[in-house]
Design a protein around this motif. Structure first.
Motif, PDB file in Angstrom:
ATOM      1  N   GLY A  61       0.781  -1.224   0.000  1.00 34.49           N
ATOM      2  CA  GLY A  61       0.000   0.000   0.000  1.00 34.49           C
ATOM      3  C   GLY A  61       0.819   1.284   0.000  1.00 34.49           C
ATOM      4  O   GLY A  61       0.259   2.370  -0.058  1.00 34.49           O
ATOM      5  N   VAL A  62       2.146   1.172   0.093  1.00 32.25           N
ATOM      6  CA  VAL A  62       3.010   2.354   0.087  1.00 32.25           C
ATOM      7  C   VAL A  62       3.786   2.346  -1.238  1.00 32.25           C
ATOM      8  O   VAL A  62       4.476   1.369  -1.540  1.00 32.25           O
ATOM      9  CB  VAL A  62       3.988   2.351   1.285  1.00 32.25           C
ATOM     10  CG1 VAL A  62       4.926   3.545   1.221  1.00 32.25           C
ATOM     11  CG2 VAL A  62       3.222   2.329   2.599  1.00 32.25           C
ATOM     12  N   PRO A  63       3.676   3.413  -2.025  1.00 31.91           N
ATOM     13  CA  PRO A  63       4.377   3.425  -3.312  1.00 31.91           C
ATOM     14  C   PRO A  63       5.899   3.334  -3.140  1.00 31.91           C
ATOM     15  O   PRO A  63       6.451   3.803  -2.148  1.00 31.91           O
ATOM     16  CB  PRO A  63       3.987   4.761  -3.946  1.00 31.91           C
ATOM     17  CG  PRO A  63       3.063   5.446  -3.014  1.00 31.91           C
ATOM     18  CD  PRO A  63       2.942   4.635  -1.762  1.00 31.91           C
ATOM     19  N   SER A  64       6.552   2.737  -4.132  1.00 29.70           N
ATOM     20  CA  SER A  64       8.020   2.679  -4.157  1.00 29.70           C
ATOM     21  C   SER A  64       8.568   4.088  -4.306  1.00 29.70           C
ATOM     22  O   SER A  64       7.869   5.005  -4.720  1.00 29.70           O
ATOM     23  CB  SER A  64       8.504   1.837  -5.338  1.00 29.70           C
ATOM     24  OG  SER A  64       8.078   0.508  -5.212  1.00 29.70           O
ATOM     25  N   LEU A  65       9.849   4.247  -3.977  1.00 31.64           N
ATOM     26  CA  LEU A  65      10.510   5.531  -4.185  1.00 31.64           C
ATOM     27  C   LEU A  65      10.463   5.890  -5.669  1.00 31.64           C
ATOM     28  O   LEU A  65      10.505   5.004  -6.538  1.00 31.64           O
ATOM     29  CB  LEU A  65      11.962   5.460  -3.727  1.00 31.64           C
ATOM     30  CG  LEU A  65      12.204   5.174  -2.249  1.00 31.64           C
ATOM     31  CD1 LEU A  65      13.699   5.026  -1.982  1.00 31.64           C
ATOM     32  CD2 LEU A  65      11.608   6.264  -1.377  1.00 31.64           C
ATOM     33  N   GLU A  66      10.431   7.177  -5.956  1.00 32.89           N
ATOM     34  CA  GLU A  66      10.386   7.633  -7.341  1.00 32.89           C
ATOM     35  C   GLU A  66      11.611   7.104  -8.096  1.00 32.89           C
ATOM     36  O   GLU A  66      12.749   7.208  -7.638  1.00 32.89           O
ATOM     37  CB  GLU A  66      10.364   9.155  -7.384  1.00 32.89           C
ATOM     38  CG  GLU A  66      10.185   9.688  -8.790  1.00 32.89           C
ATOM     39  CD  GLU A  66      10.035  11.198  -8.830  1.00 32.89           C
ATOM     40  OE1 GLU A  66      10.340  11.760  -9.883  1.00 32.89           O
ATOM     41  OE2 GLU A  66       9.629  11.799  -7.814  1.00 32.89           O
ATOM     42  N   GLY A  67      11.364   6.506  -9.254  1.00 39.49           N
ATOM     43  CA  GLY A  67      12.429   5.977 -10.092  1.00 39.49           C
ATOM     44  C   GLY A  67      12.984   4.634  -9.658  1.00 39.49           C
ATOM     45  O   GLY A  67      13.921   4.122 -10.270  1.00 39.49           O
ATOM     46  N   TRP A  68      12.422   4.032  -8.618  1.00 39.06           N
ATOM     47  CA  TRP A  68      12.937   2.781  -8.038  1.00 39.06           C
ATOM     48  C   TRP A  68      13.095   1.677  -9.074  1.00 39.06           C
ATOM     49  O   TRP A  68      14.109   0.983  -9.122  1.00 39.06           O
ATOM     50  CB  TRP A  68      12.008   2.327  -6.914  1.00 39.06           C
ATOM     51  CG  TRP A  68      12.529   1.200  -6.109  1.00 39.06           C
ATOM     52  CD1 TRP A  68      12.085  -0.096  -6.114  1.00 39.06           C
ATOM     53  CD2 TRP A  68      13.596   1.237  -5.149  1.00 39.06           C
ATOM     54  NE1 TRP A  68      12.796  -0.851  -5.228  1.00 39.06           N
ATOM     55  CE2 TRP A  68      13.736  -0.051  -4.620  1.00 39.06           C
ATOM     56  CE3 TRP A  68      14.439   2.242  -4.703  1.00 39.06           C
ATOM     57  CZ2 TRP A  68      14.684  -0.368  -3.657  1.00 39.06           C
ATOM     58  CZ3 TRP A  68      15.384   1.927  -3.743  1.00 39.06           C
ATOM     59  CH2 TRP A  68      15.501   0.639  -3.233  1.00 39.06           C
ATOM     60  N   ASP A  69      12.067   1.500  -9.906  1.00 38.39           N
ATOM     61  CA  ASP A  69      12.086   0.396 -10.865  1.00 38.39           C
ATOM     62  C   ASP A  69      13.132   0.571 -11.961  1.00 38.39           C
ATOM     63  O   ASP A  69      13.457  -0.388 -12.653  1.00 38.39           O
ATOM     64  CB  ASP A  69      10.711   0.235 -11.506  1.00 38.39           C
ATOM     65  CG  ASP A  69       9.679  -0.264 -10.506  1.00 38.39           C
ATOM     66  OD1 ASP A  69      10.076  -0.833  -9.472  1.00 38.39           O
ATOM     67  OD2 ASP A  69       8.475  -0.081 -10.753  1.00 38.39           O
ATOM     68  N   MET A  70      13.679   1.755 -12.106  1.00 38.76           N
ATOM     69  CA  MET A  70      14.674   1.992 -13.148  1.00 38.76           C
ATOM     70  C   MET A  70      16.109   1.891 -12.626  1.00 38.76           C
ATOM     71  O   MET A  70      17.050   2.065 -13.377  1.00 38.76           O
ATOM     72  CB  MET A  70      14.445   3.372 -13.788  1.00 38.76           C
ATOM     73  CG  MET A  70      13.075   3.492 -14.475  1.00 38.76           C
ATOM     74  SD  MET A  70      12.675   2.122 -15.611  1.00 38.76           S
ATOM     75  CE  MET A  70      13.931   2.318 -16.845  1.00 38.76           C
ATOM     76  N   ILE A  71      16.272   1.585 -11.341  1.00 39.72           N
ATOM     77  CA  ILE A  71      17.608   1.438 -10.758  1.00 39.72           C
ATOM     78  C   ILE A  71      17.995  -0.039 -10.824  1.00 39.72           C
ATOM     79  O   ILE A  71      17.357  -0.878 -10.179  1.00 39.72           O
ATOM     80  CB  ILE A  71      17.638   1.920  -9.293  1.00 39.72           C
ATOM     81  CG1 ILE A  71      17.231   3.395  -9.203  1.00 39.72           C
ATOM     82  CG2 ILE A  71      19.023   1.689  -8.682  1.00 39.72           C
ATOM     83  CD1 ILE A  71      16.954   3.871  -7.789  1.00 39.72           C
ATOM     84  N   PRO A  72      19.014  -0.397 -11.611  1.00 38.28           N
ATOM     85  CA  PRO A  72      19.409  -1.805 -11.698  1.00 38.28           C
ATOM     86  C   PRO A  72      19.741  -2.375 -10.309  1.00 38.28           C
ATOM     87  O   PRO A  72      20.521  -1.803  -9.557  1.00 38.28           O
ATOM     88  CB  PRO A  72      20.649  -1.771 -12.594  1.00 38.28           C
ATOM     89  CG  PRO A  72      20.475  -0.531 -13.413  1.00 38.28           C
ATOM     90  CD  PRO A  72      19.820   0.459 -12.479  1.00 38.28           C
ATOM     91  N   GLY A  73      19.103  -3.488  -9.990  1.00 31.76           N
ATOM     92  CA  GLY A  73      19.370  -4.176  -8.728  1.00 31.76           C
ATOM     93  C   GLY A  73      18.582  -3.667  -7.543  1.00 31.76           C
ATOM     94  O   GLY A  73      18.679  -4.234  -6.458  1.00 31.76           O
ATOM     95  N   ALA A  74      17.780  -2.617  -7.703  1.00 35.24           N
ATOM     96  CA  ALA A  74      17.046  -2.078  -6.552  1.00 35.24           C
ATOM     97  C   ALA A  74      15.854  -2.956  -6.184  1.00 35.24           C
ATOM     98  O   ALA A  74      15.652  -3.289  -5.019  1.00 35.24           O
ATOM     99  CB  ALA A  74      16.569  -0.654  -6.839  1.00 35.24           C
ATOM    100  N   ARG A  75      15.087  -3.354  -7.159  1.00 34.62           N
ATOM    101  CA  ARG A  75      13.873  -4.125  -6.911  1.00 34.62           C
ATOM    102  C   ARG A  75      14.228  -5.556  -6.503  1.00 34.62           C
ATOM    103  O   ARG A  75      15.142  -6.140  -7.024  1.00 34.62           O
ATOM    104  CB  ARG A  75      13.019  -4.139  -8.169  1.00 34.62           C
ATOM    105  CG  ARG A  75      11.624  -4.664  -7.949  1.00 34.62           C
ATOM    106  CD  ARG A  75      10.821  -4.474  -9.213  1.00 34.62           C
ATOM    107  NE  ARG A  75       9.442  -4.124  -9.150  1.00 34.62           N
ATOM    108  CZ  ARG A  75       8.767  -3.510  -8.210  1.00 34.62           C
ATOM    109  NH1 ARG A  75       9.351  -3.124  -7.137  1.00 34.62           N
ATOM    110  NH2 ARG A  75       7.500  -3.263  -8.311  1.00 34.62           N
TER     111      ARG A  75
END
Length: 184
Positions: A61-75
């Motif tokens: 229910g809490v959105p990921s940090l802005e741009g999270w999905d575009m950081i290699p290895g973050a997700r």
């Protein structure tokens, strides 16, 4: 056409050499708060143990940090933690204690441990003490400095194996089990 990253896709990190100096290093005298509320002195942990490090777990229910999905290895922090949960008995049978670590607060770590039903302690390094002491790799997202994903096997206070970068995150514990099995 611009490629959109799906919620299931994890961008693969590359080995930037930022962990190459760690094998053979001694664990420093750093104390971190665990999810049981106790201070854990890393240099005082005896025997064999695994420290897996991740950027941050999300919350439903809490959105990921802005741009999270575009950081290699973050997700992939939750799948990584669940992999260590699911392989915990195997790791214990191989003589290894398990600890997870991120720069999240003790409260955030407690929430994740409870929600994910993790049978081991998570450690909060919200002051990045281990980064300073060992030179661990980090990145910045939405103004927060966070650890890059990695795992280490420590024996008698010395780092004997480093897995970096970790990809895919959900296979991390399986990879560690395989490596430890080869040493048995």
């Amino acid at each position: 056409m611009k490629h959109e990253t799906s919620a299931q896709e994890v961008l693969e990190p590359v080995d930037d050499g930022a962990a190459a100096h760690l094998p053979g290093s001694s664990i420093p005298d750093v104390s971190l708060i665990s999810t049981d509320g106790e201070a854990v002195s890393l240099s005082a942990i005896e025997g064999r143990w695994v420290l897996y490090i991740y950027p941050r777990t999300g919350r439903p229910g809490v959105p990921s940090l802005e741009g999270w999905d575009m950081i290699p290895g973050a997700r992939g922090c939750t799948p990584q933690s669940c992999s260590f949960r699911d392989h915990h008995a195997e790791l214990r049978a191989l003589g290894a204690k398990v600890f997870g670590l991120s720069a999240q607060s003790p409260e955030e770590q407690c929430e994740a441990r409870e929600r994910l039903k993790l049978p081991y302690q998570l450690l909060s390094d919200d002051g990045l003490k281990l980064k300073e002491a060992l030179g661990l790799p980090t990145f910045v997202a939405a103004g927060l400095e966070l650890y890059k994903r990695m795992s280490m096997v420590i024996e008698d206070g010395r780092i004997v194996k480093v897995f970096y970068p970790v990809h895919p995150p959900e296979k991390d514990a399986e990879t560690v089990v395989g490596w430890l099995s080869g040493r048995a």
